[in-house]
Design a protein around this motif. Structure first.
Motif, mmCIF file in Angstrom:
data_model
loop_
_atom_site.group_PDB
_atom_site.id
_atom_site.type_symbol
_atom_site.label_atom_id
_atom_site.label_comp_id
_atom_site.label_asym_id
_atom_site.label_seq_id
_atom_site.Cartn_x
_atom_site.Cartn_y
_atom_site.Cartn_z
ATOM 1 N N GLU A 1 -23.786 -31.162 -70.937
ATOM 2 C CA GLU A 1 -23.341 -29.869 -70.462
ATOM 3 C C GLU A 1 -22.291 -29.366 -71.434
ATOM 4 O O GLU A 1 -21.539 -30.146 -72.018
ATOM 5 C CB GLU A 1 -22.751 -30.013 -69.055
ATOM 6 C CG GLU A 1 -22.473 -28.688 -68.393
ATOM 7 C CD GLU A 1 -22.139 -28.843 -66.912
ATOM 8 O OE1 GLU A 1 -22.664 -29.768 -66.271
ATOM 9 O OE2 GLU A 1 -21.336 -28.053 -66.425
ATOM 10 N N LEU B 1 -18.959 -27.932 -72.940
ATOM 11 C CA LEU B 1 -17.577 -28.198 -72.583
ATOM 12 C C LEU B 1 -16.961 -26.923 -72.019
ATOM 13 O O LEU B 1 -17.395 -25.838 -72.318
ATOM 14 C CB LEU B 1 -16.853 -28.605 -73.870
ATOM 15 C CG LEU B 1 -15.669 -29.512 -73.736
ATOM 16 C CD1 LEU B 1 -16.065 -30.776 -73.013
ATOM 17 C CD2 LEU B 1 -15.174 -29.865 -75.117
ATOM 18 N N ASP B 2 -15.943 -27.068 -71.265
ATOM 19 C CA ASP B 2 -15.220 -25.972 -70.607
ATOM 20 C C ASP B 2 -16.136 -24.802 -70.258
ATOM 21 O O ASP B 2 -15.833 -23.656 -70.451
ATOM 22 C CB ASP B 2 -14.003 -25.504 -71.423
ATOM 23 C CG ASP B 2 -14.368 -24.927 -72.784
ATOM 24 O OD1 ASP B 2 -15.544 -24.942 -73.122
ATOM 25 O OD2 ASP B 2 -13.455 -24.479 -73.482
ATOM 26 N N ARG C 1 -15.439 -21.146 -67.954
ATOM 27 C CA ARG C 1 -14.104 -20.598 -68.182
ATOM 28 C C ARG C 1 -14.126 -19.103 -67.840
ATOM 29 O O ARG C 1 -15.121 -18.427 -68.031
ATOM 30 C CB ARG C 1 -13.785 -20.774 -69.680
ATOM 31 C CG ARG C 1 -12.428 -20.326 -70.081
ATOM 32 C CD ARG C 1 -12.434 -20.111 -71.589
ATOM 33 N NE ARG C 1 -12.263 -21.390 -72.277
ATOM 34 C CZ ARG C 1 -11.275 -21.595 -73.149
ATOM 35 N NH1 ARG C 1 -10.420 -20.659 -73.423
ATOM 36 N NH2 ARG C 1 -11.165 -22.743 -73.756
ATOM 37 N N ASP C 2 -13.080 -18.610 -67.341
ATOM 38 C CA ASP C 2 -12.955 -17.222 -66.864
ATOM 39 C C ASP C 2 -14.206 -16.714 -66.137
ATOM 40 O O ASP C 2 -14.586 -15.585 -66.252
ATOM 41 C CB ASP C 2 -12.577 -16.225 -67.982
ATOM 42 C CG ASP C 2 -12.888 -16.709 -69.379
ATOM 43 O OD1 ASP C 2 -12.058 -17.470 -69.879
ATOM 44 O OD2 ASP C 2 -13.939 -16.366 -69.933
ATOM 45 N N LYS D 1 -23.416 -22.788 -60.949
ATOM 46 C CA LYS D 1 -23.801 -24.166 -61.261
ATOM 47 C C LYS D 1 -24.681 -24.720 -60.160
ATOM 48 O O LYS D 1 -25.629 -25.463 -60.408
ATOM 49 C CB LYS D 1 -22.560 -25.029 -61.422
ATOM 50 C CG LYS D 1 -21.935 -24.816 -62.778
ATOM 51 C CD LYS D 1 -21.064 -25.974 -63.198
ATOM 52 C CE LYS D 1 -20.552 -25.688 -64.603
ATOM 53 N NZ LYS D 1 -19.314 -26.339 -64.908
ATOM 54 N N ASP E 1 -21.913 -32.473 -76.217
ATOM 55 C CA ASP E 1 -21.202 -31.241 -75.880
ATOM 56 C C ASP E 1 -20.475 -30.638 -77.086
ATOM 57 O O ASP E 1 -20.293 -29.426 -77.160
ATOM 58 C CB ASP E 1 -20.241 -31.447 -74.699
ATOM 59 C CG ASP E 1 -19.158 -32.454 -75.003
ATOM 60 O OD1 ASP E 1 -19.122 -32.971 -76.136
ATOM 61 O OD2 ASP E 1 -18.338 -32.722 -74.110
ATOM 62 N N THR E 2 -20.099 -31.470 -78.020
ATOM 63 C CA THR E 2 -19.425 -30.895 -79.187
ATOM 64 C C THR E 2 -20.381 -30.013 -79.979
ATOM 65 O O THR E 2 -19.997 -28.958 -80.480
ATOM 66 C CB THR E 2 -18.877 -32.009 -80.094
ATOM 67 O OG1 THR E 2 -19.909 -32.932 -80.340
ATOM 68 C CG2 THR E 2 -17.708 -32.689 -79.459
ATOM 69 N N LYS F 1 -20.133 -25.995 -80.685
ATOM 70 C CA LYS F 1 -20.171 -25.414 -82.040
ATOM 71 C C LYS F 1 -21.228 -24.320 -82.120
ATOM 72 O O LYS F 1 -20.985 -23.226 -82.618
ATOM 73 C CB LYS F 1 -20.510 -26.527 -83.042
ATOM 74 C CG LYS F 1 -19.350 -26.882 -83.940
ATOM 75 C CD LYS F 1 -19.799 -27.828 -85.038
ATOM 76 C CE LYS F 1 -20.245 -29.169 -84.495
ATOM 77 N NZ LYS F 1 -20.695 -30.114 -85.521
ATOM 78 N N LYS G 1 -20.504 -21.049 -80.416
ATOM 79 C CA LYS G 1 -19.617 -20.138 -81.133
ATOM 80 C C LYS G 1 -20.391 -19.284 -82.130
ATOM 81 O O LYS G 1 -20.060 -18.113 -82.343
ATOM 82 C CB LYS G 1 -18.532 -20.942 -81.850
ATOM 83 C CG LYS G 1 -17.369 -21.201 -80.920
ATOM 84 C CD LYS G 1 -16.260 -21.955 -81.601
ATOM 85 C CE LYS G 1 -15.377 -22.559 -80.545
ATOM 86 N NZ LYS G 1 -14.827 -23.848 -80.963
ATOM 87 N N GLN H 1 -8.213 -25.759 -68.433
ATOM 88 C CA GLN H 1 -9.671 -25.755 -68.348
ATOM 89 C C GLN H 1 -10.208 -27.157 -68.123
ATOM 90 O O GLN H 1 -11.130 -27.359 -67.360
ATOM 91 C CB GLN H 1 -10.280 -25.214 -69.646
ATOM 92 C CG GLN H 1 -10.019 -23.756 -69.870
ATOM 93 C CD GLN H 1 -10.510 -22.906 -68.722
ATOM 94 O OE1 GLN H 1 -11.505 -23.228 -68.095
ATOM 95 N NE2 GLN H 1 -9.792 -21.835 -68.433
ATOM 96 N N LEU H 2 -9.633 -28.092 -68.830
ATOM 97 C CA LEU H 2 -10.209 -29.426 -68.833
ATOM 98 C C LEU H 2 -9.269 -30.511 -68.328
ATOM 99 O O LEU H 2 -9.703 -31.555 -67.905
ATOM 100 C CB LEU H 2 -10.644 -29.791 -70.253
ATOM 101 C CG LEU H 2 -11.903 -29.089 -70.745
ATOM 102 C CD1 LEU H 2 -12.097 -29.322 -72.214
ATOM 103 C CD2 LEU H 2 -13.104 -29.606 -69.984
#
Lengths: 218, 1003
Positions: free
Chosen positions: A18, A20-21, A24-25, A33, A117-118, A122, A125, B535-536
Motif C-alpha cells: 500500500e 505510504l501516507d 493524507r488530507d 479504504k 511502498d517506497t 516515488k 510523485k 501522518q505516520l
C-alpha cells in the motif's frame, strides 16, 4: 492526482502493499479504504470482472487493473486523466512483477511486500502533476488506448455481490420458513383434533367414572 | 494442583527416610542439587518424620550425617535458600552476636519448648505440600526438638550443604550466600568432619557474599561443632534479626555486618519457574508474589502490593529468542469471549474438536485447519510442532484484522536545539556525528525514514529530497502561527536520500558554529515536528539545551524559589507547569509518535515539564547536566546509538488479561492509557518495563490457579505486524504464609519505587518516603503476627526469607535520587529526570540502581595473571558503607548509570601512576581515564568495558575521585553509600531499628 494506491492478491483479497501516507488530507479516507476492501473481497469471490475497470465513487474514481492474479488499484480525482492513471498502474505492475513476481503466490502474511511502498511513493510523485512534459507526452501517446475501459459506479459494483448474496439469503430463508410452516400446520391439525374430541372424551370419561363409582359403592 | 501431581511421583519412596537407613542410603537420584525444585516437595514431608531421629544419628557420629543429609539440603538450591543460612557473618562475634541470637541461650532463652514436636509439625505439614517450592522451610527441621540445643540451630543443613556443594554447580545456590541473618548460631557449620577449608574453597563466589566481614572466613575454624549439632529447632519459615539491645546504644548490640544485603544482585525465585516450566520467563513477567490470595480478606492482609512487572520486549539471551508463529489460514486461535490467545494452558477436549480457555473456561471450537487428534492422555498429537502450546512466550504474525493501516516504516525525527549553548557545549557535534554513524544500523532498511528540524528563536526546516545534492534550509520565524513550508520531503526515505542526509549532518555543526542566539522556541518546534510526523507517527528525539523561552509552551524559572520547598506546594515543581506539554503528549500518542527527550543544560530546564512528553508517549528522558563533549561525549554517543539502533516495536498497544475474579486496577510506568486496560505505546523497546497492580473483584476465588496473559500488538521494524504473547500461571492459595514465602522482592520493589515516585508528584518527599516505610512496616507486622503465635519472637525483627532484602531496598528507595533528602540534596531537574528514568526501568536494572555494586580492584590489578576467568572474583560486591572502603584500595562503584573509581588515600602510587599516566597526582576531576601503555591499565579498561557491556541500555560514565577530595567525594560516592548515615538520612542499622520499633508498636 493520485490519492491512494493499493495492491492486493485477487485469489484471496490479501493486501500485498500500500502506498505510504495514503489518505493524507483526505477527510474520509477510511470510508474509501473500506470500499476498496470490499471491492477486493468481491474480486476474490470470483465475480468475473474485466481486467481493467474504472469505478466511480463520490468525487473520486478508482482505477484498477488485474494482472497475474494481482490487482493494482489507485484512487484519483475524477478530473485526473484516465490515461495517466492506467499508465501509473502499468508502471507499478511492471516493477512489482519484476521485484516480487515469484513470491506473490506464496505470500502468507498481509502486506508481505510493504517494502514496495517506497517505489509507489516515488512513482506517484512522477504522476502528481499532469502538466509536466513527461506526462503530457504520455497523454498524447496514442499507443495506449483506454477508451474501451468500462466505467461503473461503485454502488453498482459492490451491489452485484450484494444482490447475489441477497438472493441466496432469501431463498435459504424461504426454505427454512416453509419448513417451519409445515411443522406449524401439523401442529395446528393436531390441536384442532384435540379441540374437537376432547369435550366428548371428557364427558364419556365422567360418565364411566360415575358408573364405576356406582358399581363400587354398591 | 498440578504441581503436586507432578512432584509426587518424583518423591523418593518414604521408607528410607523414616529410619536410620536414611543416613546410609541417600536416595541416589536426589543428590544433584539441580534437582532441588521438584524434589523439594517430594522430600519435605518425609523429612519431617525423620527429624526426630536426626539427633540420635547425628550426635554420635557427625560423619554420618553428611551422607544422609545431602538430599535434604539439595533441595535448597533450586528454591529459596533455607532460612538458616549458616554463612551469615554474624557468627563472627560469637558472644556479641546478639544478632542471630535466636536460640542462643542467654538472652532470648532456650528455644521455647512449649511447642511439642507434633504440634509443630502439623501446621507446616498441612500446607507444605501445596507449595511447589517450599524449600524455605525445608532446611532445618522444626524447632520443637526437645533436645533442642540452642546452638544447633542451623546445623543439619550446614554440613550437608557443604557436602553437596562441590558436586553441584554453584550457581544453583543463588540466594544462599547472601548473608541473611539467621537465628541459629550455626556452629556446626564448621564441624571438623567436613573441614572448614573445603567449605571455603567450595564456594568462592559465595564467600564473596559474606566477605564483607573481612576475616570472617578465618573465624570459621573457631567454631567447634557443638556436641549435638544438628538439633535445630523448628523449621522456621522466617528469618530474623535479633535486636534485643534496641533500647540501648547501637554499638555492640548486634552485628550489622550480618544484615541481609543483596550482594548477589537480584535473585529470582527460580523454583517457581521450575514448577511451571511452561510459564514465560521471569524477564518478561514477574509477579510480586507467586501465590495469589483466594479472598479479598486475605489480599487485604497482604500489605505488599499485589501485581506484576512486565517487560514485554526484554532482551533474550542467544538461543532463547521468542519463537515466531504463523497461524496461516486458520487465523489466530483466540477465545471467543475473553479474547485470550491460545497458550500452553488451554485444554483440548471432545477428541480435539473443542478447546477450553484457561482464563474464562469457555469452550471454543477448534477451526478445521487447526484440528489435531488427541492421544490417549488427551494431548494433541501435534503438540511438538505447536510452539504456542508448549512455550509461554510466542510471537504471532498478525493478519489484516489487526491492522488499521499498513505497517508503518520506522521513522526517526530529530528536533535539535542549535542555540548558543548547544554549539558551545559540543552537543550538536556529538549528536550529529552519532546520528551519522548510526545511519547504517537504523532498523527497517530500506523503508526507514528520517527528518530534522532545528530551532533557536526560529525554526529551520530541511528539504532533503533525494534529487538534491545539498539539503535546502527553510526558516520559519512566525512562532504564533506555525506552518510547514513543504508538504513532503521534510521526512524522507533514508536509503534514497542518504547522501543528502549525510551532507546535512556534516554541515549542521558548522552552520551554527557561530550562533549566538540564546532563545529557544521549543514549543513551536515541537508543534511543527508534530505536524510533519502525524501522518505516520514514529520516534521523535528531542535535543534540548535550555529552558524553552519563546512561543507556546514557554516555561518559567520556577525551581529557583527556595521558599516553595518544604511547603505543601512543593510537589507542583515536580509536575508539568503548562498543560501544553500533556496535551501535546496526548496528541502524539494518538498519532503513534513516541518522544525521547535528551536534556543537556547545566541550568534549570524544567525537566518536569519536558519529561511529561516522554512519560505519556512511552519514551524516556536522558539527562546530561552540564554537558561537555569532552566529558559526556562518550555517554551521549553510546546512549543515542543504543536508542537509535535497538530493536523497537512501533505503533503498539499492550493489554494484560487475567483470570476471572481478579483485575488489573492500576498501571505504573511511561505510557498512555487508552481505555481502562489498554496501554498505548507508540514506540517501545527492550529497556522499558511497566508495573501494574491487581485487585480481587470477587470475595472468594474458587479456582486453583490464576492465569495471566500479556499481549503486545506491534509493528516490527521489518514491517511485520506481530503479537507477542506471554502467558504465566500462579497458584491460588488460602494461606498468608505461603504468599509471603512466594513473594518476589525485586518485583515488589519495582512497584514500590514507581508508587513512591508517583507520590512525589502529589505530595512532599517526606510523605512519599513515609508511605513506603509504612507499607513495609505493615507488611512485616502482619508477618510477625502470623508467626508470633507459634514462636517466641522475643525482640527479633522477623521477615520471610523471600523478603529479606525488602527493608534494605525500602531504605534505598528513600535514598534514591527522586526521593532523597531535601531540596538541597539533588537539583530539581536531576530528581525529575531520575524519576522518569526509574519509572521505566526493568527490575534488574532498577535493583542495581537502588543498591549499586561496589567492588575492590587493586588486588586483582596487581595479580599478574592476565586472564579474565577470575572476573567473578573481582566483581565481588561489598556492602555499601564507608567502612567497606579501605584507604589502601582502589574501588569501583557501579550503579548502572555511573562508574566511580575511588582511589584510597594510601593506595600505592604505582597503581595510580599506571592507571592515570603522568597526571596521576593532578586533581582527579580534570583527569579522564584513558588506556595507558601498560598491562594494569589495559586490564582495568577491559574490566570497565566488560561492566559496560553487561548492560548496554545505559552507558555508565566513569568518574575518578580520590579519598578525601571534598566535596566531590561526597557528591559522587559517599552520598550513595546508602547504608551510611548521611545528612538527615538514616543508616541501615537505624532504619532496621526504626522498622522494628514501629512493627512492635502495635504488634
Amino acid at each position: 492526482m493520485v490519492k491512494m494506491t493499493l495492491i492486493a492478491r485477487v485469489t484471496d483479497g490479501l493486501p500485498l502493499a500500500e502506498g505510504l501516507d495514503d489518505g493524507r488530507d483526505l477527510p474520509d479516507s477510511d470510508m474509501y479504504k473500506q470500499q476498496v476492501k470490499s471491492l477486493f473481497k468481491n474480486l476474490s469471490r470470483g465475480h468475473n470482472e474485466a481486467s481493467r475497470m474504472s469505478v466511480e465513487t463520490g468525487p473520486y474514481i478508482f482505477h484498477y487493473i488485474i494482472e497475474g492474479r494481482v490487482c493494482y488499484l489507485t484512487m484519483c480525482d475524477r478530473s485526473y486523466p484516465k490515461k495517466l492513471a492506467f499508465q501509473y498502474l502499468e508502471d507499478l505492475k511492471n516493477e512489482f512483477e519484476r521485484v516480487n513476481g515469484p513470491n506473490i503466490e506464496t505470500a502468507a502474511r498481509p502486506y508481505a511486500f510493504i517494502k514496495f511502498d517506497t517505489f509507489i511513493q516515488k512513482t506517484k510523485k512522477l504522476y502528481q502533476d499532469t502538466r509536466t512534459q513527461r506526462n503530457i507526452a504520455k497523454l498524447n501517446d496514442e499507443l495506449y488506448e483506454v477508451h474501451q475501459i468500462m466505467t461503473r459506479n461503485v454502488q453498482e459494483v459492490l451491489g452485484v455481490g450484494e444482490k447475489l448474496d441477497q438472493v441466496s439469503e432469501m431463498s435459504s430463508r424461504l426454505t427454512s420458513e416453509s419448513r417451519v410452516y409445515a411443522d406449524k400446520a401439523k401442529d395446528l391439525n393436531r390441536q384442532a383434533l384435540i379441540r374437537k374430541w376432547a369435550p366428548v372424551a371428557i364427558v364419556l370419561g365422567v360418565v364411566f367414572l360415575l358408573f364405576w363409582v356406582k358399581n363400587k359403592l354398591w | 494442583m498440578n504441581t503436586e501431581n507432578r512432584n509426587f511421583p518424583a518423591r523418593p519412596p518414604p521408607p528410607p527416610f523414616s529410619s536410620s537407613p536414611f543416613a546410609s542410603a541417600p536416595p541416589p537420584g536426589v543428590v544433584p542439587p539441580q534437582s532441588g525444585g521438584p524434589e523439594a516437595v517430594g522430600f519435605r514431608p518425609p523429612a519431617r518424620p525423620f527429624t526426630p531421629s536426626g539427633p540420635h544419628m547425628a550426635q554420635p557420629a557427625g560423619v554420618m550425617r553428611p551422607a544422609g543429609q545431602p538430599p535434604l539440603v539439595s533441595q535448597l538450591p533450586g528454591s529459596r535458600p533455607p532460612p538458616p543460612s549458616f554463612p551469615s557473618t554474624a557468627y563472627g562475634p560469637p558472644g556479641g552476636g546478639s544478632f542471630h541470637r535466636f536460640p542462643t541461650p542467654p538472652p532470648s532463652g532456650v528455644p521455647p519448648p512449649p511447642q511439642t514436636l507434633a504440634g509443630h509439625l502439623s501446621p507446616p505439614m498441612s500446607f507444605r505440600p501445596q507449595q511447589p517450592m517450599a524449600s524455605v522451610t525445608m532446611g532445618p527441621p522444626p524447632q520443637s526438638m526437645t533436645s533442642g540445643i540452642p546452638g544447633g540451630f542451623a546445623s543439619p543443613s550446614g554440613p550437608g550443604f557443604q557436602q553437596s556443594m562441590p558436586g553441584g554447580p554453584q550457581p544453583s545456590y543463588p540466594g544462599y550466600p547472601s548473608n541473611q541473618v539467621l537465628q541459629g548460631p550455626p556452629k556446626p557449620f564448621q564441624s571438623p568432619s567436613q573441614g572448614p577449608p573445603s567449605a571455603v574453597s567450595s564456594y568462592p563466589p559465595q564467600t564473596g557474599g559474606f566477605a564483607q566481614h573481612p576475616g570472617q572466613q578465618n573465624m570459621h575454624p573457631s567454631y567447634a561443632p557443638p556436641p549435638t549439632s544438628n538439633v535445630q529447632g523448628l523449621v522456621e519459615d522466617f528469618n530474623s534479626l535479633s535486636l534485643s539491645n534496641i533500647p540501648g546504644s547501637l554499638e555492640p548490640g548486634f552485628d550489622h555486618t550480618s544484615f541481609p544485603r543483596p550482594l548477589d544482585g537480584d535473585v529470582e525465585p527460580s523454583s517457581f519457574a521450575e514448577a511451571y516450566p511452561m510459564n514465560c520467563h521471569s524477564r518478561y513477567l514477574r509477579l510480586t508474589t507467586n501465590a495469589i490470595p483466594n479472598s479479598q480478606s486475605l489480599a487485604s492482609r497482604w500489605h505488599l502490593p499485589l501485581g506484576a512487572v512486565v517487560c514485554p520486549l526484554a532482551e533474550a539471551p542467544e538461543g532463547e529468542e521468542v519463537p515466531l508463529i504463523d497461524f496461516g489460514s486458520s487465523g489466530i486461535i483466540r477465545c471467543r469471549r475473553c479474547r485470550t490467545y491460545v497458550n500452553p494452558y488451554v485444554t483440548f477436549t471432545d477428541s480435539g474438536r473443542k478447546w477450553r480457555c484457561n482464563i474464562c473456561s469457555m469452550l471454543n471450537e477448534v477451526p478445521g485447519e487447526y484440528f489435531s487428534h488427541l492421544d490417549a492422555t488427551g494431548r494433541r498429537m501435534d503438540l511438538d510442532q505447536r510452539l504456542e502450546l508448549t512455550k509461554g512466550s510466542v510471537e504471532i504474525i498478525a493478519p489484516t484484522e489487526y491492522m488499521v493501516r499498513p505497517p508503518m516504516p520506522p521513522i526517526y525525527f530529530f528536533l535539535i536545539d542549535v542555540s548558543f549553548s548547544a554549539t558551545k557545549s559540543g552537543m550538536l557535534e556529538v549528536a550529529t556525528q552519532t546520528i551519522k554513524s548510526c545511519l547504517d544500523n537504523l532498523p527497517g532498511y530500506p523503508r526507514t525514514q528520517i527528518g530534522f528540524i532545528t530551532y533557536d528563536s526560529t525554526l529551520h526546516f530541511y528539504n532533503m529530497k533525494s534529487s538534491l545534492s545539498q539539503p535546502q534550509m527553510m526558516v520559519v520565524s512566525d512562532l504564533d502561527d506555525i506552518f510547514v513550508p513543504l508538504p513532503d520531503d521534510l521526512l524522507v526515505n533514508l536509503s534514497e536520500s542518504r547522501n543528502v542526509v549525510e551532507a546535512f549532518l556534516d554541515s549542521l555543526p558548522l552552520m551554527f558554529q557561530n550562533n549566538v542566539n540564546v532563545e529557544s522556541a521549543f514549543g513551536p518546534a515541537l508543534k511543527a515536528a508534530y505536524m510533519v510526523m502525524n501522518q505516520l507517527g514514529g520516534k521523535l528525539l528531542i535535543f534540548q539545551n535550555s529552558l524553552p523561552s519563546l512561543g507556546v509552551g514557554r516555561l518559567k524559572l520556577r525551581g529557583d524559589d527556595p521558599r516553595v520547598y518544604g511547603t505543601d506546594k512543593e510537589y507542583t515543581l515536580r509536575v508539568a507547569e503548562d498543560t501544553f506539554y500533556k496535551q501535546m503528549a496526548a496528541d502524539c500518542t494518538k498519532f503513534q509518535i513516541g518522544i525521547n527527550v535528551y536534556a543537556f543544560s547545566d541550568k534549570y530546564t524544567d525537566i518536569a515539564s519536558l519529561g511529561t512528553l516522554a512519560k505519556y508517549t512511552g519514551g524516556q528522558v536522558y539527562y546530561y547536566p552540564g554537558f561537555q563533549s569532552s566529558i559526556h561525549g562518550d555517554k551521549l554517543r553510546h546512549e543515542l546509538a543504543r536508542d537509535l539502533t535497538r530493536e523497537t516495536a512501533w505503533e503498539s498497544v499492550m493489554r494484560i488479561r487475567c483470570g476471572k475474579g481478579i483485575r488489573f486496577s492500576s498501571y505504573h510506568g511511561n505510557f498512555m492509557l487508552r481505555s481502562t486496560d489498554l496501554l498505548a505505546l507508540p514506540a517501545v523497546d527492550c529497556d522499558k518495563a511497566y508495573a501494574m497492580q491487581l485487585t480481587l473483584e470477587e470475595t472468594l476465588l474458587t479456582t486453583q490457579t490464576v492465569y495471566f496473559q500479556v499481549a503486545l500488538l506491534y509493528t516490527a521494524s521489518c514491517g511485520e505486524r506481530r503479537i507477542r504473547v506471554h502467558t504465566a500461571v500462579a497458584p491460588v492459595v488460602t494461606d498468608l504464609g505461603e504468599m509471603y514465602r512466594q513473594a518476589d522482592t525485586g518485583s515488589i520493589v519495582s512497584v514500590y519505587t514507581r508508587l513512591a515516585i508517583e507520590k512525589t508528584l502529589s505530595s512532599k518527599l517526606d510523605d512519599a518516603r513515609n508511605v513506603i516505610q509504612q507499607k513495609i512496616v505493615k507488611a512485616l507486622r502482619e508477618y510477625r503476627n502470623l508467626n508470633a503465635v507459634q514462636h517466641r519472637l522475643g525482640s527479633r525483627l522477623i521477615y520471610p526469607e523471600s523478603l529479606k532484602f525488602l527493608p534494605l531496598y525500602g531504605l534505598a528507595i528513600g535514598k534514591s535520587t527522586p526521593l532523597q533528602g531535601g531540596p538541597a540534596d539533588a537539583s530539581l531537574d536531576e530528581r525529575c529526570a531520575a524519576g522518569f528514568t526509574m519509572m521505566a526501568l526493568p527490575v534488574k536494572k532498577l535493583l542495581k540502581l537502588l543498591y549499586p555494586s561496589l567492588f575492590r580492584v587493586d588486588e586483582w590489578l596487581l595479580k599478574p595473571s592476565a586472564d579474565f576467568d577470575d572476573l567473578k572474583d573481582v566483581l565481588r560486591r561489598l556492602p555499601l558503607a564507608a567502612e567497606s572502603l579501605d584507604s589502601r584500595g582502589l574501588y569501583i562503584y557501579d550503579d548502572g548509570f555511573r562508574l566511580v573509581l575511588w582511589f584510597g588515600r594510601m593506595l600505592s602510587p604505582d597503581i595510580a601512576k599506571n592507571l592515570l599516566g603522568a597526571d596521576f597526582a593532578a586533581e582527579l576531576s580534570r583527569v579522564t581515564l584513558q588506556e595507558q601503555e601498560n598491562g594494569m591499565s589495559k586490564k582495568l579498561m577491559r574490566l570497565i568495558k566488560k561492566v559496560r557491556e553487561n548492560d548496554p541500555s545505559y552507558h555508565p560514565m566513569c568518574f575518578l575521585v580520590r579519598q578525601g577530595e571534598q566535596p566531590r567525594e561526597g557528591f559522587l560516592l559517599l552520598r550513595h553509600l546508602i547504608e551510611d548515615q548521611m545528612g538527615g538520612s538514616t543508616s541501615y542499622v537505624d532504619w532496621v531499628l526504626q522498622l522494628h520499633r514501629q512493627i512492635q508498636q502495635n504488634a
